[in-house]
Design a protein around this motif. Structure first.
Motif, PDB file in Angstrom:
ATOM      1  N   THR A 173     -12.601   6.103   5.305  1.00 41.93           N
ATOM      2  CA  THR A 173     -11.921   4.825   5.048  1.00 41.93           C
ATOM      3  C   THR A 173     -12.895   3.742   4.602  1.00 41.93           C
ATOM      4  O   THR A 173     -12.641   2.555   4.782  1.00 41.93           O
ATOM      5  N   TYR A 203     -10.749   6.836  -3.425  1.00 48.09           N
ATOM      6  CA  TYR A 203      -9.878   5.671  -3.302  1.00 48.09           C
ATOM      7  C   TYR A 203      -9.254   5.349  -4.658  1.00 48.09           C
ATOM      8  O   TYR A 203      -9.823   5.641  -5.712  1.00 48.09           O
ATOM      9  N   LYS A 206      -6.195  -1.087  -7.442  1.00 39.01           N
ATOM     10  CA  LYS A 206      -4.895  -1.568  -7.890  1.00 39.01           C
ATOM     11  C   LYS A 206      -4.779  -1.612  -9.411  1.00 39.01           C
ATOM     12  O   LYS A 206      -3.745  -1.257  -9.984  1.00 39.01           O
ATOM     13  N   SER A 253      -7.842  -3.645   1.301  1.00 45.98           N
ATOM     14  CA  SER A 253      -6.952  -2.879   2.170  1.00 45.98           C
ATOM     15  C   SER A 253      -6.585  -3.736   3.365  1.00 45.98           C
ATOM     16  O   SER A 253      -7.213  -4.757   3.634  1.00 45.98           O
ATOM     17  N   ARG A 323       6.770   1.349   3.460  1.00 39.63           N
ATOM     18  CA  ARG A 323       5.722   2.342   3.222  1.00 39.63           C
ATOM     19  C   ARG A 323       6.383   3.718   3.156  1.00 39.63           C
ATOM     20  O   ARG A 323       6.975   4.195   4.125  1.00 39.63           O
ATOM     21  N   ASN A 352       1.146  -5.648   6.958  1.00 42.45           N
ATOM     22  CA  ASN A 352       0.312  -4.610   7.541  1.00 42.45           C
ATOM     23  C   ASN A 352       0.310  -4.681   9.061  1.00 42.45           C
ATOM     24  O   ASN A 352       0.301  -5.760   9.653  1.00 42.45           O
ATOM     25  N   GLU A 421       1.789  -1.346  -4.186  1.00 45.10           N
ATOM     26  CA  GLU A 421       0.517  -0.667  -4.402  1.00 45.10           C
ATOM     27  C   GLU A 421       0.617   0.787  -3.950  1.00 45.10           C
ATOM     28  O   GLU A 421       1.578   1.183  -3.276  1.00 45.10           O
ATOM     29  N   ASN A 423      -1.735   3.845  -2.060  1.00 41.57           N
ATOM     30  CA  ASN A 423      -2.903   4.023  -1.197  1.00 41.57           C
ATOM     31  C   ASN A 423      -3.190   5.509  -1.034  1.00 41.57           C
ATOM     32  O   ASN A 423      -2.312   6.262  -0.596  1.00 41.57           O
ATOM     33  N   SER A 424      -4.405   5.927  -1.383  1.00 41.76           N
ATOM     34  CA  SER A 424      -4.764   7.341  -1.230  1.00 41.76           C
ATOM     35  C   SER A 424      -5.328   7.663   0.157  1.00 41.76           C
ATOM     36  O   SER A 424      -5.669   8.817   0.426  1.00 41.76           O
ATOM     37  N   LYS A 425      -5.415   6.661   1.026  1.00 34.59           N
ATOM     38  CA  LYS A 425      -5.848   6.889   2.413  1.00 34.59           C
ATOM     39  C   LYS A 425      -4.835   6.245   3.362  1.00 34.59           C
ATOM     40  O   LYS A 425      -5.162   5.339   4.136  1.00 34.59           O
ATOM     41  N   PRO A 426      -3.570   6.684   3.291  1.00 38.44           N
ATOM     42  CA  PRO A 426      -2.554   6.022   4.114  1.00 38.44           C
ATOM     43  C   PRO A 426      -2.839   6.162   5.607  1.00 38.44           C
ATOM     44  O   PRO A 426      -3.339   7.199   6.058  1.00 38.44           O
TER      45      PRO A 426
END
Length: 456
Positions: A173, A203, A206, A253, A323, A352, A421, A423-426
């Protein structure tokens, strides 16, 4: 090529010397295995020459010495397949999960808040077939065919040496850690030397996502107007066109660093809201020029995306977004695993969880929302359709291997779905809770996809 799942049992004694493995008669026939002839046993990057004997039990039996050399624990359930052309017996998949850090002073929680997820993934492997270990960038190095990592064994986290994995799941992360030369070299080695798969290997930023998706006609309707921020003229144009615009760090993030600019009515200037870990700070500026003079320093320090502001659906006066977790399944196809609503905390514009936002089922959030009754029906279906289309488009247009994407969506007051957006690291806390099940669908899907990727 036949593939079966078998538990691995350890058995000592002369009947099971180190170089022999025993497999049940029915499985020997199904796999078309040669008896008592040398074959190569492969587990991750490890290779051992073994001879196969027949067992009366539905299992794969090997000596403790052989299992120890492969870091296989007693009772591990593995998928088994045989390649006759290369005379190779494959067992696996061996899944290596790249984590950001380990807390050596906390043996019960070596990965902090992520420890529960690691334990859950280990259990999913036990139930569905596979083995998992967890390692950090600091564990990469030395002999290229092995990795130092941690595995959960009989309720304890144990550090050991493991073969390089068949499948690497990138859960780092930190962009700084991810871009370390040894991490990038390791991923290249996995793919070129061992034929391994590394997914979610980078990652997303945007600007990269929105520029790529603009090429895909099927998702145009979900894209708010959005550009890489360049200068004051661009800010002036966007503020003239939209009552609210957002400036978002392209590598940000958790809602950090987002700036919301809102035009006040009848020449009343502009309100600028800054999101930070401490909350939201608001300032008023008589002119856009004065506002830009204040924020221009930030614009020079990092790159920002300027984006059309949206009038989001609200619940109790709080903005709501969604999400969607979209993952590749056991057939290698994208599917929506879960969608949850995220309700912003009071006095903030980001939802978030790290900023005090709360999760809610989509149906409940919609039922309590300010959406007109005529547009509430079908919101969940529209969100799932959008998330699936966007994930497929990201996969098709952006370089890299992705198998899990967090797609953040919004619904405006008219019921239209918009992309915020990708996110590739949810977060592992942002999807549907497990309820009565010990294993969440999202965690099970990682194992099933790893089996698919390993078996290709």
């Amino acid at each position: 090529m036949a593939k079966i799942k078998l538990p691995v049992y350890l058995q000592s004694g002369s009947a099971h010397p180190e170089e022999q493995i025993a497999i049940g008669a029915g499985f020997l026939k199904k796999l078309k295995l040669p008896l008592r002839e040398p074959v190569t046993l492969r587990f991750g990057s490890a290779r051992r020459e073994v001879r196969i004997t027949q067992s009366s039990q539905a299992s794969l039996r090997m000596s403790p010495q052989l299992a120890a050399s492969l870091s296989i624990s007693h009772g591990t359930k593995l998928c088994v397949s045989y390649h006759a052309a290369s005379r190779t017996l494959h067992i696996g998949p061996l899944i290596g999960v790249l984590m950001s850090r380990v807390y050596t002073h906390a043996p019960d929680r070596p990965f902090g808040a992520m420890t529960a997820f690691c334990a859950e993934l280990t259990e999913a492997c036990r139930l569905h077939g596979g083995a998992a270990y967890f390692f950090t960038p600091n564990d990469i190095g030395g002999e290229a065919s092995t990795v130092q990592g941690w595995a959960l064994s009989e309720g304890r986290w144990v550090k050991s040496s493991f073969p390089c994995p068949n499948v690497m799941y990138n859960r780092v992360t930190s962009r700084k850690l991810e871009n370390k030369p040894q991490v990038q070299q390791f991923m290249r080695e996995l793919k070129t030397r061992y034929g391994s798969v590394a997914f979610n290997e980078k990652y997303l930023d945007k600007t990269e996502v929105f520029q790529a998706l603009r090429k895909e006609k099927g998702v145009h309707a979900y894209l708010p107007e959005s550009y890489l921020f360049k200068n004051f003229a661009m800010l002036k144009t966007m503020c003239k066109k939209y009552n609210t615009v957002f400036l978002k760090p392209i590598t940000g993030s958790l809602g950090k660093g987002i700036i919301r600019i809102t035009s006040q009515p009848e020449g009343g200037g502009y309100q600028c809201s800054f999101s930070s870990l401490a909350g939201v700070k608001r300032q008023h500026y008589p002119t856009l020029t004065q506002l830009f003079q204040t924020i221009s320093g930030k614009m020079k320090q990092r790159r920002y995306q300027i984006q059309q502001g949206l009038r989001l659906m609200e619940t109790g006066g709080r903005p709501v977004d969604f999400r969607a977790l979209v993952q590749k399944n056991g057939e290698g196809e994208w599917a929506v695993t879960s969608v949850v609503a995220r309700v912003a905390a009071s006095n903030t514009f980001v939802s978030n969880l790290a900023r005090g936002g709360t999760l809610s089922p989509v149906s409940e959030a919609v039922a309590r929302s300010n959406l007109p009754s005529g547009v509430r029906t079908g919101v969940n279906t529209k969100l799932r359709t959008a998330a699936l289309s966007i994930a497929k488009s990201v996969d098709a247009t952006i370089d890299g291997h992705f198998a899990e994407l967090g797609v953040d969506l919004a619904v405006d007051a008219a019921g239209r779905v918009w992309l915020l957006e990708v996110n590739s690291k949810p977060s592992k806390e942002d999807n549907t809770p497990s309820g009565d099940s010990k294993i969440r669908p999202s965690v099970k899907q990682v194992v099933l996809y790893s089996q698919h990727a390993w078996g290709k």
